[in-house]
Design an enzyme around this catalytic site. Structure first.
Site, mmCIF file in Angstrom:
data_model
loop_
_atom_site.group_PDB
_atom_site.id
_atom_site.type_symbol
_atom_site.label_atom_id
_atom_site.label_comp_id
_atom_site.label_asym_id
_atom_site.label_seq_id
_atom_site.Cartn_x
_atom_site.Cartn_y
_atom_site.Cartn_z
ATOM 1 N N HIS A 90 12.458 -3.293 -2.311
ATOM 2 C CA HIS A 90 11.787 -3.305 -3.619
ATOM 3 C C HIS A 90 12.545 -4.246 -4.558
ATOM 4 O O HIS A 90 13.792 -4.220 -4.596
ATOM 5 C CB HIS A 90 11.766 -1.887 -4.197
ATOM 6 N N ARG A 132 0.850 -1.188 0.000
ATOM 7 C CA ARG A 132 0.000 0.000 0.000
ATOM 8 C C ARG A 132 0.886 1.238 0.000
ATOM 9 O O ARG A 132 1.928 1.266 0.659
ATOM 10 C CB ARG A 132 -0.884 0.044 1.249
ATOM 11 N N VAL A 149 6.617 7.131 -4.749
ATOM 12 C CA VAL A 149 6.783 5.681 -4.660
ATOM 13 C C VAL A 149 8.211 5.266 -5.027
ATOM 14 O O VAL A 149 8.743 5.665 -6.072
ATOM 15 C CB VAL A 149 5.771 4.975 -5.586
ATOM 16 N N ASP A 150 8.830 4.492 -4.135
ATOM 17 C CA ASP A 150 10.159 3.902 -4.374
ATOM 18 C C ASP A 150 11.196 4.947 -4.775
ATOM 19 O O ASP A 150 12.012 4.729 -5.670
ATOM 20 C CB ASP A 150 10.069 2.816 -5.459
#
Length: 211
Positions: A131, A113, A166-167
């Site tokens: 990741h 999430r 994100v990331d």
């Protein structure tokens, strides 16, 4: 014994990691099977990582991580994201659960999430994620499939600090995994996951040292 390609590309980690004055107090967030949780717990049990897992928070009632966490005797909290009207509301309850268990580092171990500033601001520079790609390549979902579609010859995994994008946070540690001609998403993911289990505990120690 011949070394695997992964071993040749990713040098061995130190067998003795730094010991802190007090064990690092970890809160683990997970959505899936919990294999990275198990790897972190094993590194703690073996004495490599001077830490303790204070609580495991998961958001999927069917997640295997709940079974692993219970078997390890860890406090386990279900916060089903489907019960919340917004990501901020979910993150607010996550923060409360982590703070109630006296957590000082948040470890996302397969948390599927996006998180908000509610969580990030509560633990500034103390949230890590892993990741399955060599960031900044292939951020977001289905990173392994992205790598295969792009035809790269080298993939891997990255432990990084969590930021709103994100990331996108600063990298703590990476491990490289060669892509083989016959690889599928399943086979490549399995070899990447082996490296995840290898580097995540060490990356936690490194980040806590300010690395």
């Amino acid at each position: 014994m011949l070394e695997t390609p992964e071993a040749m590309i990713s040098p061995p980690l130190p067998t003795v990691w730094p010991r802190f004055r007090q064990p690092l107090r970890l809160g683990v967030m997970a959505s899936g099977a919990g294999t990275n949780l198990a790897a972190i717990a094993q590194s703690i049990q073996s004495g490599q990582l001077h830490a303790q897992i204070q609580v495991v928070v998961y958001n999927n009632p069917q997640a295997g991580v709940a079974v692993r966490s219970t078997r390890l005797g860890l406090p386990t909290v279900l916060l089903n994201h489907r019960d919340y009207a917004s990501r901020e509301a979910l993150d607010g309850d996550i923060v409360q659960a982590l703070q109630a268990h006296d957590v000082d580092w948040v470890i996302m171990a397969g948390w599927l999430r996006c998180v908000t500033s509610v969580l990030i601001d509560a633990f500034p520079q103390r949230i890590l994620n892993i990741h399955p790609s060599l960031l900044p390549s292939f951020p977001g979902l289905k990173a392994v499939e992205q790598a295969l579609a792009a035809g790269v010859t080298l993939s891997g995994c990255t432990v990084h600090h969590v930021e709103l994008a994100v990331d996108s946070g600063p990298v703590v540690m990476q491990a490289a995994v060669p892509v083989q001609m016959q690889d599928t998403a399943v086979t490549l993911q399995a070899r990447i996951q082996t490296q995840e289990h290898r580097i995540y505990p060490a990356a936690i120690a490194l980040a806590a040292m300010g690395g």
